[in-house]
Enzyme design. Structure first.
Site, PDB file in Angstrom:
ATOM      1  NE  ARG A  66      -3.992   0.436   1.640  1.00 14.89           N
ATOM      2  CZ  ARG A  66      -5.254   0.434   2.083  1.00 14.89           C
ATOM      3  NH1 ARG A  66      -5.589   1.103   3.160  1.00 14.89           N
ATOM      4  NH2 ARG A  66      -6.183  -0.232   1.426  1.00 14.89           N
ATOM      5  CG  HIS A 117      -8.160   0.060  -3.398  1.00 13.97           C
ATOM      6  ND1 HIS A 117      -7.387  -1.033  -3.082  1.00 13.97           N
ATOM      7  CD2 HIS A 117      -8.919   0.300  -2.286  1.00 13.97           C
ATOM      8  CE1 HIS A 117      -7.657  -1.418  -1.850  1.00 13.97           C
ATOM      9  NE2 HIS A 117      -8.589  -0.647  -1.346  1.00 13.97           N
ATOM     10  CD  GLN A 154     -12.812  -2.077  -1.748  1.00 18.06           C
ATOM     11  OE1 GLN A 154     -12.049  -1.998  -0.799  1.00 18.06           O
ATOM     12  NE2 GLN A 154     -14.001  -2.652  -1.657  1.00 18.06           N
ATOM     13  CG  ASP A 177     -13.783   5.962  -1.474  1.00 17.80           C
ATOM     14  OD1 ASP A 177     -13.888   5.734  -0.246  1.00 17.80           O
ATOM     15  OD2 ASP A 177     -12.690   5.927  -2.080  1.00 17.80           O
ATOM     16  CB  CYS A 226     -14.018   0.765  -0.806  1.00 20.34           C
ATOM     17  SG  CYS A 226     -13.472   2.443  -0.476  1.00 20.34           S
ATOM     18  NE  ARG A 243     -10.318  -5.571  -0.504  1.00 24.40           N
ATOM     19  CZ  ARG A 243      -9.567  -4.594   0.027  1.00 24.40           C
ATOM     20  NH1 ARG A 243     -10.136  -3.614   0.683  1.00 24.40           N
ATOM     21  NH2 ARG A 243      -8.247  -4.583  -0.127  1.00 24.40           N
TER      22      ARG A 243
HETATM   23  N1   CP Z   1     -11.345  -0.585   1.639  1.00 25.23           N
HETATM   24  C1   CP Z   1     -10.101  -0.654   2.150  1.00 25.23           C
HETATM   25  O1   CP Z   1      -9.126  -0.814   1.428  1.00 25.23           O
HETATM   26  O2   CP Z   1     -10.051  -0.536   3.502  1.00 25.23           O
HETATM   27  P1   CP Z   1      -8.736  -0.341   4.368  1.00 25.23           P
HETATM   28  O3   CP Z   1      -8.210   1.035   4.090  1.00 25.23           O
HETATM   29  O4   CP Z   1      -9.214  -0.481   5.797  1.00 25.23           O
HETATM   30  O5   CP Z   1      -7.741  -1.374   3.996  1.00 25.23           O
HETATM   31  N1  NVA Z   2     -10.140   6.498  -1.548  1.00 21.17           N
HETATM   32  C1  NVA Z   2      -9.805   6.018  -0.228  1.00 21.17           C
HETATM   33  C2  NVA Z   2      -9.968   4.553  -0.157  1.00 21.17           C
HETATM   34  C3  NVA Z   2      -9.684   3.948   1.202  1.00 21.17           C
HETATM   35  C4  NVA Z   2      -9.823   2.455   1.192  1.00 21.17           C
HETATM   36  C5  NVA Z   2      -8.405   6.435   0.114  1.00 21.17           C
HETATM   37  O1  NVA Z   2      -7.520   6.342  -0.752  1.00 21.17           O
HETATM   38  O2  NVA Z   2      -8.164   6.871   1.237  1.00 21.17           O
END
Ligand code: CP
Ligand code: NVA
Length: 310
Positions: A110, A137, A140, A228, A267, A295
Site C-alpha cells: 500500500r 485500488h 477492492q 467513497d 469500500c 476482500r
Molecule cells: N477498503 C479498504 O481498502 O479498507 P482499508 O483502508 O481499511 O484497507
Molecule cells: N479512496 C480512499 C480509499 C480507502 C480504502 C483512500 O484512498 O483513502
C-alpha cells in the site's frame, strides 16, 4: 527466471484472467461457508508460501483480509508498517524489493505514490500486489464485482453509477469496465473528475464510461450505486472538498433516482452524514458488509493468480 506475475492494475489483465480470478473467488467462498476463519482450505494451495505486506498508509480491511487470505490458503503473512522498517530511514524501494524477494513469495504494497509501487515491482523477483495507491485500488474492485455478481447476477450490461470523487477506487472501476462489459456512469464536482487520459484509454479499449457533473442524471436507473470518502488518505484540500461534494451525497432521496432494487456499495471506511447517509449504508439496499468480507475471497484468488495457480 520467468517474470513474476504482478497484480498492479486491472487494466493489465486480460478479460480471461479477470474472469478466472472472480470465478476462483466465488468457488473458494462457496467451499467454506460457516468454516472457522483461520481454518485452511482443504487443498491449502499456498502451503509453504509467505507474503510480506508493506503499508505506507493506514489500513483495516486490506491488512486483515490479506493476512486471513494467506492463512486460508495454507501460507503465512507478515505485516510491515513502512515507517517501522528501514524504508522509514531511507533504504531504497529497490533494495527493499530485492531483499524481500529472497525471503517471501509475494509482496503486497500500500503505497503513497503509484510510482513507488511500480519501481518496487520492477526490482522484485516475486509477484507484487497493489494494495492501494494514490492512483488505483484494484483488489477492492475485484471484491466489489464479486459482491455485485452475488447480489445481482451477471455484471455485463448493468449500469454502475459512481458519485463523488473521481479517485483511486473510481479509477479501478474504470479499468474493470472494459473487461466485463458493464456501463459506468461517473458524477463528480467540477475539478474532481477521473484522469481524462485514463477515461480515453478505457474507451479506446471498449469501455462504456461517461463522466458528468450531474449527480441525479448519472444515478437515474442505475443498478448499482457506489461512492467513497470525499477526502482520501493523502488529500490535503479537505476544506475545498467538504464544500464541493455535498450535492453528490448518497441519501435516500438520491437512491430513489436509481433503479428500485439498486445495490449500494462503499469500500469503507465510511463517513455517515457526508458521502452517504446512515439510512442508505445501514439500509436494505446496502451490501457493504458482504463487500468487506469479499476482500478475503478476492484476495485469495489474486494471490493464487500471482503464483501461477490460475
Ligand atoms: N477498503 C479498504 O481498502 O479498507 P482499508 O483502508 O481499511 O484497507
Ligand atoms: N479512496 C480512499 C480509499 C480507502 C480504502 C483512500 O484512498 O483513502
Amino acid at each position: 527466471m520467468t517474470a513474476p506475475r504482478h497484480f498492479l492494475d486491472i487494466a493489465a489483465l486480460s478479460r480471461e484472467e479477470l474472469r478466472a480470478i472472480l470465478d476462483e473467488a466465488h468457488a473458494r467462498k462457496a467451499l467454506r461457508l460457516d468454516w472457522p476463519n483461520a481454518k485452511p482450505d482443504e487443498d491449502a494451495p499456498l502451503a509453504d508460501h509467505a507474503l510480506a505486506m508493506i503499508f505506507q498508509k493506514n489500513s483495516t480491511r486490506t491488512r486483515v483480509s490479506f493476512e486471513i487470505a494467506m492463512t486460508q490458503l495454507g501460507g503465512h503473512a507478515i505485516a510491515l508498517s513502512a515507517a517501522d522498517t528501514q524504508l522509514g530511514r531511507g533504504e531504497s524501494i529497490e533494495d527493499t524489493a530485492r531483499v524481500l524477494s529472497r525471503m517471501v513469495d509475494a509482496v503486497m504494497m500500500r503505497a503513497n505514490k503509484h510510482d513507488d509501487l511500480v519501481n518496487f515491482a520492477h526490482a522484485a523477483d516475486v509477484p507484487v500486489i497493489n494494495g492501494l495507491t494514490d492512483l488505483s485500488h484494484p483488489c477492492q474492485i475485484v471484491a466489489d464485482i464479486m459482491t455485485i455478481e452475488e447480489w445481482a447476477g451477471d455484471i455485463a450490461g448493468k449500469t454502475i453509477a459512481w458519485l463523488g470523487d473521481g479517485n483511486n477506487v473510481c479509477a479501478s472501476f474504470v479499468h474493470a469496465g472494459e473487461k466485463l462489459d458493464f456501463k459506468l456512469r461517473i458524477a463528480t464536482p467540477p475539478g474532481y473528475a477521473p484522469c481524462a487520459r485514463e477515461i480515453a484509454a478505457a474507451r479506446a479499449a471498449g469501455a462504456d464510461v461517461a463522466v458528468s457533473t450531474d449527480a441525479r442524471a448519472t444515478i437515474a436507473g442505475a443498478d448499482v450505486v457506489v461512492t467513497d470518502t470525499w477526502v482520501s488518505m493523502g488529500d490535503v484540500d479537505k476544506d475545498a472538498r467538504m464544500a464541493a461534494f455535498p450535492p453528490y451525497a448518497v441519501t435516500d432521496d438520491m437512491m430513489a433516482c436509481a433503479s428500485k432494487e439498486a445495490l449500494f456499495l462503499h469500500c469503507l471506511p465510511a463517513h455517515r452524514g457526508e458521502e452517504v447517509s446512515a439510512a442508505v449504508i445501514d439500509g436494505p439496499q446496502s451490501a457493504v458488509w458482504d463487500e468487506a468480507e469479499n476482500r478475503v475471497h478476492a484476495q485469495k484468488a489474486v494471490l493464487m493468480w500471482c503464483q501461477g495457480k490460475l
